[in-house]
Design an enzyme around this catalytic site. Sequence first.
Site, PDB file in Angstrom:
ATOM      1  CD  GLN A 127       5.781  -8.219 -20.980  1.00  0.00           C
ATOM      2  OE1 GLN A 127       5.412  -7.401 -20.052  1.00  0.00           O
ATOM      3  NE2 GLN A 127       5.818  -9.057 -21.450  1.00  0.00           N
ATOM      4  NE  ARG A 178       0.710  -8.796 -28.354  1.00  0.00           N
ATOM      5  CZ  ARG A 178       2.025  -8.357 -27.398  1.00  0.00           C
ATOM      6  NH1 ARG A 178       1.728  -9.746 -26.964  1.00  0.00           N
ATOM      7  NH2 ARG A 178       3.036  -7.599 -27.449  1.00  0.00           N
ATOM      8  CB  SER A 226       8.499  -2.425 -23.186  1.00  0.00           C
ATOM      9  OG  SER A 226       8.219  -3.090 -22.574  1.00  0.00           O
ATOM     10  CE  LYS A 236      12.245  -9.865 -20.471  1.00  0.00           C
ATOM     11  NZ  LYS A 236      10.877  -9.239 -21.257  1.00  0.00           N
ATOM     12  NE  ARG A 290       9.713 -17.463 -23.025  1.00  0.00           N
ATOM     13  CZ  ARG A 290       9.328 -17.573 -24.434  1.00  0.00           C
ATOM     14  NH1 ARG A 290       9.260 -19.079 -24.603  1.00  0.00           N
ATOM     15  NH2 ARG A 290       7.801 -17.193 -24.123  1.00  0.00           N
ATOM     16  N   GLY A 314       3.520 -11.345 -17.056  1.00  0.00           N
ATOM     17  CA  GLY A 314       3.581  -9.582 -17.033  1.00  0.00           C
ATOM     18  C   GLY A 314       2.997  -9.801 -18.446  1.00  0.00           C
ATOM     19  NE  ARG A 334      13.748 -15.510 -18.525  1.00  0.00           N
ATOM     20  CZ  ARG A 334      12.848 -15.525 -19.799  1.00  0.00           C
ATOM     21  NH1 ARG A 334      12.700 -14.676 -20.732  1.00  0.00           N
ATOM     22  NH2 ARG A 334      11.556 -16.126 -18.970  1.00  0.00           N
ATOM     23  CG  ASP A 389      11.003 -13.575 -25.000  1.00  0.00           C
ATOM     24  OD1 ASP A 389      10.716 -13.319 -23.426  1.00  0.00           O
ATOM     25  OD2 ASP A 389       9.643 -14.277 -25.001  1.00  0.00           O
TER      26      ASP A 389
HETATM   27  C1  S3P Z   1       6.638  -9.779 -25.013  1.00  0.00           C
HETATM   28  C2  S3P Z   1       6.943  -8.494 -25.132  1.00  0.00           C
HETATM   29  C3  S3P Z   1       8.279  -8.542 -24.428  1.00  0.00           C
HETATM   30  C4  S3P Z   1       8.662 -10.840 -23.749  1.00  0.00           C
HETATM   31  C5  S3P Z   1       7.242 -11.259 -23.376  1.00  0.00           C
HETATM   32  C6  S3P Z   1       6.130 -11.001 -24.127  1.00  0.00           C
HETATM   33  C7  S3P Z   1       4.756  -9.371 -25.435  1.00  0.00           C
HETATM   34  O1  S3P Z   1       8.061  -8.716 -23.464  1.00  0.00           O
HETATM   35  O2  S3P Z   1       9.988 -10.882 -23.140  1.00  0.00           O
HETATM   36  O3  S3P Z   1       7.898 -12.715 -22.980  1.00  0.00           O
HETATM   37  O4  S3P Z   1       3.781 -10.640 -25.546  1.00  0.00           O
HETATM   38  O5  S3P Z   1       4.349  -8.392 -25.560  1.00  0.00           O
HETATM   39  P1  S3P Z   1       8.687  -6.538 -22.882  1.00  0.00           P
HETATM   40  O6  S3P Z   1       7.649  -6.482 -23.519  1.00  0.00           O
HETATM   41  O7  S3P Z   1       8.795  -6.575 -21.695  1.00  0.00           O
HETATM   42  O8  S3P Z   1      10.485  -7.545 -23.598  1.00  0.00           O
END
Ligand code: S3P
Length: 451
Positions: free
Chosen positions: A169, A27, A167, A346, A392, A94, A350, A319
């Site tokens: 993300q 970010r 989420s 993931k 992980r 991701g 996992r 995580d």
């Molecule tokens: C993350 C959000 C999580 C996490 C990933 C990092 C992020 O994923 O599992 O390792 O930096 O926003 P999700 O938002 O899909 O749960």
Amino acid sequence: MSELLVFRAPRIEAEIRVPGDKSMSHRAVLLSAISNGTCVIHGFLPSEDCQCTVNAMRAFGIAIDQPAETTLVIHGQRGNFQPPNQTIDCGNSGTLMRLLSGLAATQPFETKLSGDASLSSRPMRRIIEPLTQMGASIQATEPKGTAPLVIRGGHLRPIRYELPVASAQIKSAILFASLKAPGKTVVVEPLATRDHTERMMSYFLVRSQREKVPQGFAISLYGDQVPESRDFTVPGDISSAAFWLVAAAAQEDSNLLVRDIGLNQTRTGILSVLLRMGARVREVIEDCDQVEPRGEVQIQGGRLRGTIIEGAEVPNVIDEIPILAVAGALAQGKTVIRDAKELRVKETDRLAAIAANLTAMGVEVVELDDGLEIYGGAPLLGARLKSYGDHRIAMAFAIAGMFADNETVIEDADCIATSYPGFDEQLEKFLAPDENPPTPVINPAEALEKN
Ligand code: S3P
């Protein structure tokens, strides 16, 4: 592909630091790149995932100097990117592919995003849906809606969007896009997820608002805002510290102090879980001035007992579930993990990977559709284990190997470099420590005062 060899470790007595937080490093680069000037980022995580983010911004024409591995000087261009002349490789990340989709959606040209085999199998409709509603055009590889993605953006409109899954993300992809959508965008998350995007945007003087609503939490942001350039220091990653925290928690008389880690409350669920399981945990928040709380954690080990991880706690430890499953195997009694179906999409599935590896180590485990039941307390047997290409999983089972009879081999351990460069060196130190390590102590007055 390299293998990691692990054997039973002595008790831990140490003070350590871990590399920079992965979520914040991604970010910090993205926000700096769209800011109105030059930003210096210290403590950047020089992992493969985050380096892909730097390369992605360079492909968009953003000048980034890297005077040291963990220092970046980023010359923001107010959100005006150049069309990239090649497909942008998001590697294994991701987070990068989803957040970058939000930014690519703001640009009036075509951007192609690709990733490795794992990333190319992960669901992308979750960001395609809201970004399309905002006016971007995104093509994925059908029928599964996966990468590579072809994005053409520009002229976005604000939306109100309720996340179908909790989420960070997806939330962040929409928030990044909303910066160029004139008017009020609202994202509703059903459960609190990590809030680094909102905090960092606010540190970069982007105004947003968070409120409790019947469906969860609503984050509102008015578009047409350009982040104000700022310098930022990334604290250590609590998700990386998690491996050593569990290694210390599960070993009687261990005493571990982790200095300078991020202690954002949307990420510290692991400390509550370990406390519940019987570890002694002290957390000292030392500094909040850059919006992200940071400080020290001390953990003293003991006999752990099983616990239940479910509901609103799951996004907070999303995580950490691989390493918490290992903690469950080392604890007396049953540990139940539920409401964690997201783990199936993931870097690998996992839940399946944890179940397979625990079984190989002689642990009784039941794989649920959305979690695991782990019957802990039996001696762990050393085994040859797959990483499933997932950093992980590799690290969690390296820790399990520290408690097992006989050797454990983690196959295909190179993936650890996606999030924790230097993990193997730290592991070596725990496997063969100095004879007389200093006793780690948090200043007790400070701990009492701030706990
Ligand atoms: C993350 C959000 C999580 C996490 C990933 C990092 C992020 O994923 O599992 O390792 O930096 O926003 P999700 O938002 O899909 O749960």
